[in-house]
Design an enzyme around this catalytic site. Structure first.
Site, PDB file in Angstrom:
ATOM      1  N   HIS A 181      -7.315  -5.012  10.009  1.00 31.76           N
ATOM      2  CA  HIS A 181      -7.026  -4.777   8.584  1.00 31.76           C
ATOM      3  C   HIS A 181      -5.713  -5.442   8.178  1.00 31.76           C
ATOM      4  O   HIS A 181      -4.824  -5.641   9.001  1.00 31.76           O
ATOM      5  CB  HIS A 181      -7.047  -3.277   8.227  1.00 31.76           C
ATOM      6  CG  HIS A 181      -5.906  -2.457   8.731  1.00 31.76           C
ATOM      7  ND1 HIS A 181      -6.060  -1.176   9.213  1.00 31.76           N
ATOM      8  CD2 HIS A 181      -4.565  -2.696   8.823  1.00 31.76           C
ATOM      9  CE1 HIS A 181      -4.890  -0.683   9.545  1.00 31.76           C
ATOM     10  NE2 HIS A 181      -3.965  -1.588   9.324  1.00 31.76           N
TER      11      HIS A 181
ATOM     12  N   ASP B 153       0.819  -1.211   0.000  1.00 33.42           N
ATOM     13  CA  ASP B 153       0.000   0.000   0.000  1.00 33.42           C
ATOM     14  C   ASP B 153       0.854   1.263   0.000  1.00 33.42           C
ATOM     15  O   ASP B 153       2.071   1.210   0.193  1.00 33.42           O
ATOM     16  CB  ASP B 153      -0.957   0.001   1.213  1.00 33.42           C
ATOM     17  CG  ASP B 153      -0.318  -0.559   2.481  1.00 33.42           C
ATOM     18  OD1 ASP B 153       0.930  -0.535   2.576  1.00 33.42           O
ATOM     19  OD2 ASP B 153      -1.044  -1.014   3.366  1.00 33.42           O
TER      20      ASP B 153
ATOM     21  N   ASN C  85      -7.750  -3.081  14.120  1.00 34.27           N
ATOM     22  CA  ASN C  85      -9.119  -3.399  13.701  1.00 34.27           C
ATOM     23  C   ASN C  85      -9.160  -4.605  12.754  1.00 34.27           C
ATOM     24  O   ASN C  85     -10.169  -4.873  12.129  1.00 34.27           O
ATOM     25  CB  ASN C  85      -9.778  -2.181  13.043  1.00 34.27           C
ATOM     26  CG  ASN C  85      -9.045  -1.721  11.778  1.00 34.27           C
ATOM     27  OD1 ASN C  85      -8.109  -2.376  11.317  1.00 34.27           O
ATOM     28  ND2 ASN C  85      -9.470  -0.598  11.215  1.00 34.27           N
TER      29      ASN C  85
ATOM     30  N   GLU D 148      -9.634  -2.150   5.065  1.00 33.76           N
ATOM     31  CA  GLU D 148     -10.301  -1.867   6.327  1.00 33.76           C
ATOM     32  C   GLU D 148     -11.528  -2.766   6.501  1.00 33.76           C
ATOM     33  O   GLU D 148     -12.008  -3.356   5.517  1.00 33.76           O
ATOM     34  CB  GLU D 148     -10.727  -0.392   6.353  1.00 33.76           C
ATOM     35  CG  GLU D 148      -9.565   0.601   6.232  1.00 33.76           C
ATOM     36  CD  GLU D 148      -8.803   0.797   7.543  1.00 33.76           C
ATOM     37  OE1 GLU D 148      -8.796  -0.113   8.388  1.00 33.76           O
ATOM     38  OE2 GLU D 148      -8.198   1.873   7.711  1.00 33.76           O
TER      39      GLU D 148
HETATM   40  C1  F6R Z   1       1.469  -1.629   6.128  1.00 34.24           C
HETATM   41  C2  F6R Z   1       0.141  -2.227   6.189  1.00 34.24           C
HETATM   42  C3  F6R Z   1      -0.670  -2.247   7.430  1.00 34.24           C
HETATM   43  C4  F6R Z   1       0.138  -2.541   8.688  1.00 34.24           C
HETATM   44  C5  F6R Z   1      -0.762  -2.511   9.923  1.00 34.24           C
HETATM   45  C6  F6R Z   1       0.031  -2.702  11.203  1.00 34.24           C
HETATM   46  O1  F6R Z   1       2.011  -1.738   4.833  1.00 34.24           O
HETATM   47  O2  F6R Z   1      -0.296  -2.674   5.187  1.00 34.24           O
HETATM   48  O3  F6R Z   1      -1.680  -3.224   7.286  1.00 34.24           O
HETATM   49  O4  F6R Z   1       0.753  -3.778   8.576  1.00 34.24           O
HETATM   50  O5  F6R Z   1      -1.432  -1.285   9.996  1.00 34.24           O
HETATM   51  O6  F6R Z   1       0.877  -1.621  11.376  1.00 34.24           O
HETATM   52  P1  F6R Z   1       2.044  -1.642  12.471  1.00 34.24           P
HETATM   53  O7  F6R Z   1       2.993  -2.685  12.050  1.00 34.24           O
HETATM   54  O8  F6R Z   1       2.638  -0.263  12.405  1.00 34.24           O
HETATM   55  O9  F6R Z   1       1.393  -1.938  13.771  1.00 34.24           O
END
Ligand code: F6R
Length: 233
Positions: free
Chosen positions: A130, A62, A128, A135
């Site tokens: 994701h 992303d 959440n 989401e």
């Molecule tokens: C990042 C991504 C997100 C993160 C998730 C957890 O490329 O796709 O899904 O993996 O938000 O983020 P952290 O690792 O910062 O807790």
């Protein structure tokens, strides 16, 4: 799902790098990469290792819409900082958050993903549930798409920005369908704020309300968790 329980993210990084090493030994050609706090220890281990990706391809999950690649909060910047500057790939594909035609950019990414199927996809998980920026409520059958980030994600990610108003409201993300097409998936989760999402991912119903729950239906998933993230399993 296969579980690897670790004491802390550093140990998780060692195990994570091992999964990359095994994939290379099995002739993996294309790697799906993630950003955020979670993969940093794995990238640190990879950069210290002699693993070679110079004839491999990478895709990122992303990117925020509206941030230049030179913006330190962009995922382009993150990837150069934590991985590519030390371990370059033959070709690294990222979604372009500044694309003038969003539609053309998403189509470009989908075409590339079809051409170079991912062998190993690395994932973190949001509080959440994701994965990528898919989401809760995102249809499971979407490929690359534009996302309106939830308040929960904006708030959580504001820790990387000077203030919450700087957090972009939109992002591009690979879809769940593209993630599920990967031959193997490695999900890492650390810390107690991931415990609910991890428990629901594993034990809850497979539902679009908890995007990571779809991983229950994938044949080859490795989950690396520390005690805190595993505390509600
Ligand atoms: C990042 C991504 C997100 C993160 C998730 C957890 O490329 O796709 O899904 O993996 O938000 O983020 P952290 O690792 O910062 O807790």
């Amino acid at each position: 799902m296969k579980f690897i329980f670790v004491d802390n993210p550093n140990e998780g990084g060692i195990k994570g790098a091992q999964v990359f090493k095994n994939a290379l030994a099995n002739n993996a050609k294309t790697f799906g990469l993630a950003t955020g706090s979670t993969p940093i220890s794995t990238y640190n281990e990879i950069t210290k290792s002699n693993l070679d990706f110079s004839n491999k391809i990478s895709f990122n999950l992303d990117e925020y819409i509206g941030l230049k690649p030179t913006n330190p909060q962009s995922y382009h910047f993150y990837m150069n900082k934590y991985l590519f500057s030390v371990k370059p790939f033959a070709q690294s594909y990222l979604l372009n958050g500044l694309a003038t035609s969003e539609e053309a950019e998403l189509a470009r990414y989908d075409r590339l993903l079809e051409k170079y199927p991912i062998d190993l996809q690395l994932l973190g998980i949001g509080k959440n549930g994701h994965i990528g920026f898919n989401e809760p409520g995102t249809p499971f059958d979407l490929t690359s798409h534009k996302v309106k980030l939830t308040e929960s994600t904006i708030k959580t990610n504001s820790r990387f920005f000077n203030n919450i108003n700087e957090v972009p409201k939109y992002a591009f993300s690979m879809g769940i369908r593209s993630i599920m097409s990967s031959k193997q998936i490695l999900l890492e989760a650390y810390g107690e704020n991931k415990a609910d999402a991890v428990a629901k991912m594993i034990n809850g119903p497979v539902t679009e309300q908890l995007p990571a729950s779809i991983l229950q239906t994938h044949q080859n998933v490795i989950v690396i968790v520390d005690e805190a993230a595993a505390s509600k399993i």
